[in-house]
Motif scaffolding. Sequence first.
Motif, short mmCIF file in Angstrom:
data_model
loop_
_atom_site.label_atom_id
_atom_site.label_comp_id
_atom_site.label_asym_id
_atom_site.label_seq_id
_atom_site.Cartn_x
_atom_site.Cartn_y
_atom_site.Cartn_z
N LYS A 65 0.84 -1.20 0.00
CA LYS A 65 0.00 0.00 0.00
C LYS A 65 0.88 1.26 0.00
O LYS A 65 0.65 2.18 -0.79
CB LYS A 65 -0.93 -0.01 1.22
CG LYS A 65 -1.92 1.13 1.24
CD LYS A 65 -2.89 0.96 2.41
CE LYS A 65 -4.01 1.96 2.37
NZ LYS A 65 -3.68 3.28 2.83
N ALA A 66 1.90 1.28 0.86
CA ALA A 66 2.80 2.44 0.91
C ALA A 66 3.54 2.60 -0.41
O ALA A 66 3.72 3.73 -0.91
CB ALA A 66 3.79 2.28 2.06
N PHE A 67 3.95 1.50 -1.00
CA PHE A 67 4.67 1.54 -2.27
C PHE A 67 3.78 2.10 -3.38
O PHE A 67 4.19 2.99 -4.13
CB PHE A 67 5.15 0.12 -2.62
CG PHE A 67 5.82 0.01 -3.96
CD1 PHE A 67 7.05 0.57 -4.20
CD2 PHE A 67 5.19 -0.69 -4.99
CE1 PHE A 67 7.67 0.46 -5.43
CE2 PHE A 67 5.80 -0.81 -6.22
CZ PHE A 67 7.04 -0.24 -6.45
N THR A 68 2.57 1.58 -3.50
CA THR A 68 1.68 2.05 -4.57
C THR A 68 1.26 3.50 -4.35
O THR A 68 1.12 4.26 -5.30
CB THR A 68 0.44 1.15 -4.72
OG1 THR A 68 -0.25 1.08 -3.48
CG2 THR A 68 0.84 -0.23 -5.19
N ALA A 70 3.14 5.77 -2.98
CA ALA A 70 4.30 6.57 -3.39
C ALA A 70 4.35 6.68 -4.92
O ALA A 70 4.66 7.75 -5.46
CB ALA A 70 5.58 5.95 -2.85
N LEU A 71 4.03 5.60 -5.61
CA LEU A 71 4.04 5.63 -7.08
C LEU A 71 2.93 6.54 -7.62
O LEU A 71 3.10 7.17 -8.67
CB LEU A 71 3.86 4.22 -7.65
CG LEU A 71 5.04 3.28 -7.50
CD1 LEU A 71 4.66 1.90 -8.04
CD2 LEU A 71 6.27 3.80 -8.20
N ASP A 72 1.81 6.58 -6.93
CA ASP A 72 0.67 7.36 -7.40
C ASP A 72 0.78 8.85 -7.09
O ASP A 72 0.05 9.66 -7.67
CB ASP A 72 -0.63 6.81 -6.78
CG ASP A 72 -0.99 5.45 -7.34
OD1 ASP A 72 -0.51 5.12 -8.45
OD2 ASP A 72 -1.76 4.72 -6.68
N ARG A 73 1.67 9.23 -6.19
CA ARG A 73 1.82 10.66 -5.86
C ARG A 73 2.34 11.41 -7.08
O ARG A 73 3.19 10.90 -7.82
CB ARG A 73 2.80 10.84 -4.70
CG ARG A 73 2.21 10.59 -3.35
CD ARG A 73 3.08 11.15 -2.23
NE ARG A 73 4.41 10.56 -2.18
CZ ARG A 73 4.73 9.52 -1.43
NH1 ARG A 73 3.85 8.94 -0.66
NH2 ARG A 73 5.96 9.05 -1.44
N PRO A 74 1.87 12.63 -7.27
CA PRO A 74 2.40 13.42 -8.39
C PRO A 74 3.88 13.73 -8.16
O PRO A 74 4.33 13.83 -7.02
CB PRO A 74 1.57 14.70 -8.38
CG PRO A 74 0.72 14.65 -7.17
CD PRO A 74 0.85 13.32 -6.52
N PRO A 75 4.63 13.85 -9.23
CA PRO A 75 6.06 14.16 -9.07
C PRO A 75 6.25 15.52 -8.41
O PRO A 75 5.46 16.45 -8.62
CB PRO A 75 6.59 14.16 -10.50
CG PRO A 75 5.40 14.29 -11.38
CD PRO A 75 4.22 13.78 -10.62
N GLN A 76 7.28 15.61 -7.62
CA GLN A 76 7.61 16.87 -6.94
C GLN A 76 8.74 17.55 -7.71
O GLN A 76 9.68 16.89 -8.15
CB GLN A 76 8.07 16.59 -5.51
CG GLN A 76 7.02 15.89 -4.66
CD GLN A 76 5.79 16.75 -4.47
OE1 GLN A 76 5.88 17.92 -4.15
NE2 GLN A 76 4.62 16.16 -4.69
N PRO A 77 8.66 18.87 -7.88
CA PRO A 77 9.75 19.57 -8.57
C PRO A 77 11.06 19.43 -7.78
O PRO A 77 11.06 19.48 -6.56
CB PRO A 77 9.30 21.03 -8.59
CG PRO A 77 7.95 21.08 -7.98
CD PRO A 77 7.61 19.74 -7.43
N LYS A 78 12.12 19.23 -8.51
CA LYS A 78 13.46 19.09 -7.92
C LYS A 78 14.37 20.10 -8.61
O LYS A 78 15.06 19.79 -9.58
CB LYS A 78 14.01 17.67 -8.12
CG LYS A 78 13.12 16.57 -7.62
CD LYS A 78 13.19 16.45 -6.13
CE LYS A 78 12.37 15.26 -5.68
NZ LYS A 78 11.94 15.37 -4.33
N PRO A 79 14.36 21.36 -8.12
CA PRO A 79 15.13 22.41 -8.81
C PRO A 79 16.61 22.10 -8.96
O PRO A 79 17.20 22.36 -10.00
CB PRO A 79 14.92 23.65 -7.94
CG PRO A 79 13.73 23.36 -7.09
CD PRO A 79 13.64 21.87 -6.98
N ARG A 80 17.22 21.52 -7.94
CA ARG A 80 18.66 21.21 -8.03
C ARG A 80 18.92 20.15 -9.09
O ARG A 80 19.89 20.24 -9.85
CB ARG A 80 19.19 20.76 -6.68
CG ARG A 80 19.24 21.91 -5.67
CD ARG A 80 19.64 21.46 -4.28
NE ARG A 80 20.93 20.80 -4.28
CZ ARG A 80 21.36 20.01 -3.31
NH1 ARG A 80 20.61 19.77 -2.26
NH2 ARG A 80 22.54 19.45 -3.39
N LEU A 81 18.04 19.14 -9.17
CA LEU A 81 18.19 18.11 -10.19
C LEU A 81 17.98 18.69 -11.58
O LEU A 81 18.73 18.40 -12.51
CB LEU A 81 17.21 16.97 -9.93
CG LEU A 81 17.27 15.80 -10.90
CD1 LEU A 81 18.65 15.15 -10.91
CD2 LEU A 81 16.19 14.78 -10.57
#
Length: 94
Positions: A65-68, A70-81
Amino acid sequence: MPITRQKRDRRINLRTTPQTETLIRAGAKVRGVNVTDFILESASTRAEQVIADQTNFKLSPAQWKAFTEALDRPPQPKPRLKRLLSEPSVAESR
């Protein structure tokens, strides 16, 4: 994976083309190892990768449940990346 200096009592025979032999010998020379060590290290590393790619992961229902989630969460911006990936690579800057 560095090849350890254990007793080697097994033999693997292989045939190759002259071009492949030249390539392998050149790779071994660059690495500063003999051809046997180079081939064993290269083949062992690749075998580990192939086996790891085929590994089955087992999760408890709560972990699944925790894994799925995490997969379903929208991507978070990663300015440094984003900044890192927009810069020329070390290979490109030469």
